[in-house]
Design an enzyme around this catalytic site. Structure first.
Site, mmCIF file in Angstrom:
data_model
loop_
_atom_site.group_PDB
_atom_site.id
_atom_site.type_symbol
_atom_site.label_atom_id
_atom_site.label_comp_id
_atom_site.label_asym_id
_atom_site.label_seq_id
_atom_site.Cartn_x
_atom_site.Cartn_y
_atom_site.Cartn_z
ATOM 1 N N VAL A 1 50.212 49.518 -37.914
ATOM 2 C CA VAL A 1 49.821 50.248 -39.408
ATOM 3 C C VAL A 1 50.723 50.259 -40.150
ATOM 4 C CG1 VAL A 1 49.310 52.800 -39.710
ATOM 5 C CG2 VAL A 1 48.184 51.810 -37.964
ATOM 6 N N LYS B 1 63.163 42.007 -35.796
ATOM 7 C CA LYS B 1 61.977 42.187 -36.452
ATOM 8 C C LYS B 1 62.007 42.166 -38.046
ATOM 9 C CE LYS B 1 59.180 43.839 -32.664
ATOM 10 N NZ LYS B 1 58.495 44.871 -32.251
ATOM 11 N N ARG C 1 40.884 49.052 -38.657
ATOM 12 C CA ARG C 1 40.476 48.164 -37.550
ATOM 13 C C ARG C 1 41.522 47.103 -37.260
ATOM 14 N NH1 ARG C 1 34.568 47.362 -39.130
ATOM 15 N NH2 ARG C 1 35.745 47.088 -40.918
ATOM 16 N N GLU C 2 41.999 47.170 -36.116
ATOM 17 C CA GLU C 2 43.019 45.850 -35.851
ATOM 18 C C GLU C 2 42.060 44.531 -35.910
ATOM 19 O OE1 GLU C 2 45.505 45.971 -32.662
ATOM 20 O OE2 GLU C 2 46.452 48.029 -33.167
ATOM 21 N N LYS D 1 40.203 62.268 -37.687
ATOM 22 C CA LYS D 1 40.598 61.073 -36.896
ATOM 23 C C LYS D 1 40.361 61.343 -35.544
ATOM 24 C CE LYS D 1 42.734 57.190 -35.992
ATOM 25 N NZ LYS D 1 41.962 55.726 -36.434
ATOM 26 N N GLY E 1 29.470 46.123 -21.977
ATOM 27 C CA GLY E 1 30.545 44.984 -21.488
ATOM 28 C C GLY E 1 31.565 45.326 -20.710
ATOM 29 N N CYS F 1 44.242 52.748 -29.785
ATOM 30 C CA CYS F 1 43.625 53.892 -30.370
ATOM 31 C C CYS F 1 42.514 54.787 -29.312
ATOM 32 C CB CYS F 1 43.188 53.518 -31.667
ATOM 33 S SG CYS F 1 44.314 53.325 -32.753
ATOM 34 N N ARG G 1 47.381 46.073 -25.926
ATOM 35 C CA ARG G 1 47.488 47.447 -25.442
ATOM 36 C C ARG G 1 46.017 47.993 -24.761
ATOM 37 N NH1 ARG G 1 50.617 50.036 -30.499
ATOM 38 N NH2 ARG G 1 49.391 48.461 -31.566
HETATM 39 P P1 NAD Z 1 53.145 50.515 -33.009
HETATM 40 O O1 NAD Z 1 53.709 50.870 -31.804
HETATM 41 O O2 NAD Z 1 52.532 49.224 -33.277
HETATM 42 O O3 NAD Z 1 53.971 51.067 -34.126
HETATM 43 C C1 NAD Z 1 54.832 51.974 -34.138
HETATM 44 C C2 NAD Z 1 56.256 51.408 -34.910
HETATM 45 O O4 NAD Z 1 57.231 52.546 -35.124
HETATM 46 C C3 NAD Z 1 56.947 50.676 -33.693
HETATM 47 O O5 NAD Z 1 57.451 49.300 -34.235
HETATM 48 C C4 NAD Z 1 58.385 51.621 -33.707
HETATM 49 O O6 NAD Z 1 59.576 50.731 -33.367
HETATM 50 C C5 NAD Z 1 58.469 52.214 -35.043
HETATM 51 N N1 NAD Z 1 59.178 53.495 -35.030
HETATM 52 C C6 NAD Z 1 59.318 54.598 -34.249
HETATM 53 N N2 NAD Z 1 60.185 55.385 -34.494
HETATM 54 C C7 NAD Z 1 60.703 54.954 -35.510
HETATM 55 C C8 NAD Z 1 61.668 55.405 -36.495
HETATM 56 N N3 NAD Z 1 62.179 56.567 -36.477
HETATM 57 N N4 NAD Z 1 62.264 54.637 -37.593
HETATM 58 C C9 NAD Z 1 61.458 53.519 -37.810
HETATM 59 N N5 NAD Z 1 60.630 53.114 -37.102
HETATM 60 C C10 NAD Z 1 60.043 53.859 -35.948
HETATM 61 O O7 NAD Z 1 51.875 51.605 -33.669
HETATM 62 P P2 NAD Z 1 50.633 51.550 -34.233
HETATM 63 O O8 NAD Z 1 49.451 50.760 -33.552
HETATM 64 O O9 NAD Z 1 51.080 50.867 -35.735
HETATM 65 O O10 NAD Z 1 50.058 52.888 -34.418
HETATM 66 C C11 NAD Z 1 50.946 53.831 -35.205
HETATM 67 C C12 NAD Z 1 50.101 55.039 -35.468
HETATM 68 O O11 NAD Z 1 49.100 54.795 -36.272
HETATM 69 C C13 NAD Z 1 49.573 55.625 -34.051
HETATM 70 O O12 NAD Z 1 49.691 57.148 -34.132
HETATM 71 C C14 NAD Z 1 48.261 55.231 -34.020
HETATM 72 O O13 NAD Z 1 47.343 55.956 -33.320
HETATM 73 C C15 NAD Z 1 47.876 55.256 -35.396
HETATM 74 N N6 NAD Z 1 46.646 54.181 -35.794
HETATM 75 C C16 NAD Z 1 46.752 53.137 -35.255
HETATM 76 C C17 NAD Z 1 45.671 51.946 -35.439
HETATM 77 C C18 NAD Z 1 45.764 50.683 -34.774
HETATM 78 O O14 NAD Z 1 44.622 49.927 -35.042
HETATM 79 N N7 NAD Z 1 46.870 50.280 -34.282
HETATM 80 C C19 NAD Z 1 44.701 52.262 -36.371
HETATM 81 C C20 NAD Z 1 44.660 53.758 -36.981
HETATM 82 C C21 NAD Z 1 45.458 54.648 -36.411
#
Ligand code: NAD
Length: 443
Positions: free
Chosen positions: A12, A36, A161-162, A213, A263, A270, A338
């Site tokens: 995100v 990274k 959406r991913e 959400k 399926g 999420c 995941r």
């Molecule tokens: P992710 O695990 O891919 O990314 C989180 C990132 O935050 C990691 O890279 C981690 O190293 C970094 N991080 C943590 N603490 C930090 C700090 N103090 N300083 C800098 N970086 C830091 O997670 P994600 O999939 O991107 O999801 C993030 C949030 O968004 C979650 O709450 C999730 O539920 C929500 N979300 C995700 C999606 C999705 O499709 N992945 C969609 C909507 C909402």
């Protein structure tokens, strides 16, 4: 506007940072992992998402995107920070706010010396009450400043959406934009960021934004589990679920529910954790969330239905059989594994004593972290299929819909966990099986 995205190396965060930079904002993409951040500086996107690499290279060239590990400087030099850190669930299913607390603390420290107004936006998915009762007090404690006076606070849930993350962020028309605001000044500033996006903006309370959400994800997850339960019943009763689905969608009140595909169940970062977190929050508040608990229970069991089907059609025991697993990512268009149903399917087949060859065009490097050398990795689907007794399709990548792909198989048994194949188009001699497709068709 100048924007710091905290958690910028995640799905995100990176999408948010690149997309906002492409709109001309000056964005600091803040991550903790220097490798990274170095890769991002070189234009390597670190995750797979369509269009992300091209856009990343473009915003780096335009210098609107600055990857950094220096959170303090990024926040001090910005008008807004987005918190996009992870919110996984703990062992009891409730939300784990460790990353949220950590990010809030660091932002609070940075705000202490910051001159000028700044709004902190929680974009991570957090259970209702978190922004007001966890994030805000931490920000106030570590900055020594007052929320709503010296700095602003908003909650802006993300609906991307991913697999379609960039497109969803850039064109939010189908999802809308929700801004939960602590005070009007905060909400006004964040609305400005989105004013040239084509999507309806809903301004509301912070708690409502947090809950929206969860309500959306729970609704969709419930649809998937509903579809799987009906498909499982269809299977037992000798009814083709695709006919039933078509019939259901004829009802305008049900409509073309894309979430009615049956399926292997839902996975990803999420749905499973969000439903589980809101279940835990509901219970903590004295509510018994019966439907949401059932949604999770059905989903937990669903990948094993595929393994059961494989046992029935390939032969029980499966020990010694070579099975090709096509698709590892939790859905097409991403490399994210995941909570992917493929993990349960593969582990279960390994426990049965099968030899496994796997193929996925994007997720192999993530799969290697999970399965190590327990499975064989193939660079092409044909390679995985060649010596297989049977194949199990777990992710609906479009390439698996090509019936010619399967002609190289030694054994001609296909278990289609996503109904991607039209069995009528398979060459003669194949046995095609799927959940909710009770007739084993020999083509
Ligand atoms: P992710 O695990 O891919 O990314 C989180 C990132 O935050 C990691 O890279 C981690 O190293 C970094 N991080 C943590 N603490 C930090 C700090 N103090 N300083 C800098 N970086 C830091 O997670 P994600 O999939 O991107 O999801 C993030 C949030 O968004 C979650 O709450 C999730 O539920 C929500 N979300 C995700 C999606 C999705 O499709 N992945 C969609 C909507 C909402």
């Amino acid at each position: 506007m100048k924007i710091a995205v905290v958690g910028g190396t995640g799905y995100v965060g990176l999408t948010t940072a690149v997309c906002l930079a492409s709109k001309g904002h000056a964005v600091f993409c803040v991550g903790r992992n220097p490798d990274k951040i170095e890769k991002l500086m070189q234009g390597i996107p670190i995750i797979y998402e369509e269009k992300l690499e091209v856009m990343l290279k473009d915003v780096l060239k335009r210098r609107t995107f600055v990857p950094t590990t220096d959170l303090k400087k990024a926040v001090k030099d910005s008008d807004v920070s987005f918190i996009c850190v992870g919110t996984p669930c703990g062992n009891d299913g409730s939300i784990d706010l460790t990353q949220i607390r950590g990010a809030s603390m660091e932002i609070g420290c940075a705000l202490k010396d910051k001159v000028g107004y700044h709004v902190v936006v929680v974009k991570s998915t957090v259970v209702p009450g978190t922004t007001g009762s966890v994030v805000l007090p931490i920000l106030e404690k570590f900055s020594g400043k007052k929320g709503g006076v010296d700095f602003g606070v908003c909650m802006n849930p993300e609906f991307l959406r991913e697999g379609r993350a960039v497109n969803d962020f850039m064109f939010p028309k189908g999802a809308g934009i929700v801004i939960g605001e602590f005070d009007q000044k905060s909400g006004d500033l964040i609305s400005k960021i989105y004013e040239d996006f084509d999507g309806e903006i809903l301004r509301t309370s912070i708690r409502a934004a947090e809950m929206i959400k969860y309500a959306r994800n729970s609704y969709l997850a419930k649809d998937v589990s509903f579809a799987n339960e009906i498909a499982n019943i269809c299977h037992r009763l000798g009814v083709d679920y695709l006919d039933v689905k078509k019939g259901m969608e004829m009802d305008a009140r049900i409509g073309e529910g894309r979430f009615l595909d049956a399926g292997a169940g839902f996975g990803g970062s999420c749905f499973p954790k969000d439903v589980s977190a809101i279940v835990a929050k509901a219970k903590e508040s004295g509510i018994a969330p019966i439907m949401l608990e059932s949604t999770l229970k059905i989903n937990e069991a669903q990948p094993y239905q595929l393994v059961e089907l494989a046992k029935q059609v390939v032969g029980n025991p499966l020990k010694g059989k070579r099975i090709a697993v096509l698709g590892l990512a939790f859905k097409p268009g991403t490399d994210d594994m995941r909570e992917a149903p493929s993990i349960k399917v593969i582990n279960s087949l390994l426990r049965e004593g099968c030899e496994i060859s796997v193929y996925d065009s994007k997720a192999v490097s993530n799969a290697k972290k999970i399965f190590g050398d327990k499975v064989e990795y193939s660079e092409k689907a044909e390679e995985a299929l060649k010596y297989a007794d049977a194949c199990v399709i777990v992710t609906e990548w479009p390439e698996f819909a090509n019936p010619k792909l399967y002609t190289c198989m030694r054994g001609r048994v296909i278990v289609d966990g996503r109904r991607v194949l039209n069995q009528a188009r398979l060459p003669p001699g194949f046995a095609y099986h799927a959940i909710g497709f009770p007739r084993a068709v020999k083509t």
